[in-house]
Scaffold this motif. Structure first.
Motif, PDB file in Angstrom:
ATOM      1  N   ASP A   1      44.266  40.525  40.760  1.00  0.00           N
ATOM      2  CA  ASP A   1      45.002  40.407  42.081  1.00  0.00           C
ATOM      3  C   ASP A   1      44.318  41.607  42.460  1.00  0.00           C
ATOM      4  O   ASP A   1      44.620  41.688  43.695  1.00  0.00           O
ATOM      5  CB  ASP A   1      46.600  41.002  41.186  1.00  0.00           C
ATOM      6  N   HIS A   2      43.689  42.131  41.982  1.00  0.00           N
ATOM      7  CA  HIS A   2      42.435  43.539  43.078  1.00  0.00           C
ATOM      8  C   HIS A   2      41.415  42.433  43.235  1.00  0.00           C
ATOM      9  O   HIS A   2      41.221  43.003  45.223  1.00  0.00           O
ATOM     10  CB  HIS A   2      42.272  44.753  41.845  1.00  0.00           C
ATOM     11  N   LEU A   3      41.021  41.286  43.269  1.00  0.00           N
ATOM     12  CA  LEU A   3      40.273  40.791  43.906  1.00  0.00           C
ATOM     13  C   LEU A   3      40.656  39.991  44.517  1.00  0.00           C
ATOM     14  O   LEU A   3      40.053  40.416  46.243  1.00  0.00           O
ATOM     15  CB  LEU A   3      39.279  39.224  42.826  1.00  0.00           C
ATOM     16  N   GLU A   4      42.100  39.668  44.755  1.00  0.00           N
ATOM     17  CA  GLU A   4      42.406  38.823  46.047  1.00  0.00           C
ATOM     18  C   GLU A   4      42.773  39.473  47.489  1.00  0.00           C
ATOM     19  O   GLU A   4      42.820  39.368  48.078  1.00  0.00           O
ATOM     20  CB  GLU A   4      44.486  38.482  45.530  1.00  0.00           C
ATOM     21  N   GLU A   5      43.370  40.797  46.743  1.00  0.00           N
ATOM     22  CA  GLU A   5      43.474  41.784  47.627  1.00  0.00           C
ATOM     23  C   GLU A   5      42.546  42.645  48.455  1.00  0.00           C
ATOM     24  O   GLU A   5      41.781  42.170  50.345  1.00  0.00           O
ATOM     25  CB  GLU A   5      44.587  42.954  47.066  1.00  0.00           C
TER      26      GLU A   5
ATOM     27  N   ASP B   1      38.051  33.824  38.597  1.00  0.00           N
ATOM     28  CA  ASP B   1      36.707  33.029  37.536  1.00  0.00           C
ATOM     29  C   ASP B   1      35.380  33.909  37.806  1.00  0.00           C
ATOM     30  O   ASP B   1      34.979  34.172  36.379  1.00  0.00           O
ATOM     31  CB  ASP B   1      37.158  31.451  36.847  1.00  0.00           C
ATOM     32  N   LEU B   2      35.048  33.073  38.470  1.00  0.00           N
ATOM     33  CA  LEU B   2      32.956  33.380  38.694  1.00  0.00           C
ATOM     34  C   LEU B   2      33.176  35.409  38.006  1.00  0.00           C
ATOM     35  O   LEU B   2      32.209  35.728  38.265  1.00  0.00           O
ATOM     36  CB  LEU B   2      32.131  33.472  39.579  1.00  0.00           C
ATOM     37  N   LEU B   3      34.676  36.361  39.419  1.00  0.00           N
ATOM     38  CA  LEU B   3      33.937  37.581  38.938  1.00  0.00           C
ATOM     39  C   LEU B   3      34.988  38.339  37.691  1.00  0.00           C
ATOM     40  O   LEU B   3      35.651  39.085  38.082  1.00  0.00           O
ATOM     41  CB  LEU B   3      34.243  38.366  40.353  1.00  0.00           C
ATOM     42  N   LYS B   4      34.888  37.691  37.305  1.00  0.00           N
ATOM     43  CA  LYS B   4      36.443  37.826  36.447  1.00  0.00           C
ATOM     44  C   LYS B   4      35.762  38.915  35.131  1.00  0.00           C
ATOM     45  O   LYS B   4      36.625  40.292  34.952  1.00  0.00           O
ATOM     46  CB  LYS B   4      36.518  37.447  35.278  1.00  0.00           C
TER      47      LYS B   4
ATOM     48  N   THR C   1      32.572  39.993  49.821  1.00  0.00           N
ATOM     49  CA  THR C   1      34.222  40.222  48.670  1.00  0.00           C
ATOM     50  C   THR C   1      32.736  40.732  47.086  1.00  0.00           C
ATOM     51  O   THR C   1      33.372  41.607  46.414  1.00  0.00           O
ATOM     52  CB  THR C   1      35.124  39.764  48.207  1.00  0.00           C
ATOM     53  N   ALA C   2      32.259  39.592  46.864  1.00  0.00           N
ATOM     54  CA  ALA C   2      31.367  39.586  45.722  1.00  0.00           C
ATOM     55  C   ALA C   2      30.579  40.647  45.510  1.00  0.00           C
ATOM     56  O   ALA C   2      30.450  41.023  44.809  1.00  0.00           O
ATOM     57  CB  ALA C   2      30.833  38.392  45.547  1.00  0.00           C
ATOM     58  N   ILE C   3      30.283  41.301  47.053  1.00  0.00           N
ATOM     59  CA  ILE C   3      28.869  42.484  46.660  1.00  0.00           C
ATOM     60  C   ILE C   3      29.738  43.698  47.121  1.00  0.00           C
ATOM     61  O   ILE C   3      29.198  44.079  45.886  1.00  0.00           O
ATOM     62  CB  ILE C   3      28.033  42.164  48.365  1.00  0.00           C
TER      63      ILE C   3
END
Length: 232
Positions: free
Chosen positions: A41-45, A32-35, A72-74
């Motif tokens: 799905d891409h974020l989870e990968e 949610d923070l990075l939506k 990952t956020a960076i």
């Protein structure tokens, strides 16, 4: 001649108490923070890839998970992630560490049922202080003859631990929810491996069930005492 069962090892997270669901909830918060920067799905990968890279550096547990989320956020924001998001991720990790421990169904009864007749060892991996805190909150600590908080679970880990217990490795059983960490390496070390499935499995813990004479699967921990009696 097969050695009589004398020692039972128990995994902790998602075998005796809840754990992975808190990681899943935090991962939802992360998405949610990075939506605005990446699809879920891409974020989870990307996060799973980071965890896989980092487990050798940070080990298993909340701290490594939080550092992997920050990394990952960076990456997905091309190094433009707001400081407020980093702050939220750090807070999420603190919330996970502070969350009250909650035993799974049958956990206490299962441990108490075999504590008087067998040598019990808790074998878990993760953050040392966090695991010690959860064990203290569980009220199960006094039922175990040994506590092992390890960096990873490999055949040599079980050979070392069970080798120093009554009955040795052949007289030992490992009970846990992870096929990869609890069951397969314990069997490879020469012990029994008992799988007690949990409905959520971390991506790095997937593995196929072994085709082995010393493999057993239970629907829940309430069935453990009967299996222990069957195996003698």
């Amino acid at each position: 001649m097969v050695q009589k069962l004398k020692t039972i090892g128990f995994d902790a997270d998602d075998t005796l108490w809840h754990n992975e669901r808190f990681f899943q909830l935090t991962q939802e918060r992360f998405a949610d923070l990075l939506k605005d920067h990446a699809e879920k799905d891409h974020l989870e990968e990307r996060l799973l890839e980071a965890e896989k890279r980092n487990v050798g550096h940070y080990g298993f547990g909340v701290k490594g998970f939080v550092l992997s989320m920050i990394e990952t956020a960076i990456e997905v924001t091309d190094e433009r992630v707001p400081a407020s998001v980093i702050k939220e991720l750090l807070k999420a990790g603190q919330d996970m560490l502070d969350h009250p421990m909650e035993l799974l169904p049958h956990a206490r009864d299962a441990v108490e049922a075999v504590a008087g007749s067998h040598h019990l060892v808790l074998i878990t991996k993760g953050d040392l202080l966090h695991q010690e805190r959860k064990l203290a909150q569980s009220g199960l600590g006094e039922l175990f003859d040994g506590i092992e908080i390890v960096s990873d679970k490999q055949p040599q880990t079980y050979a070392r631990i069970f080798g120093d217990t009554p009955g040795g490795t052949e007289g030992a059983m490992m009970v846990g929810n992870s096929m990869k960490s609890d069951v397969v390496p314990a069997i490879e070390a020469g012990a029994w491996g008992v799988h007690v499935p949990f409905h959520i499995v971390w991506g790095l813990e997937h593995a196929d069930a072994p085709d082995a004479a010393r493999y057993r699967e239970l629907e829940h921990l309430g069935q453990l005492q009967a299996l222990v009696e069957e195996l003698g």
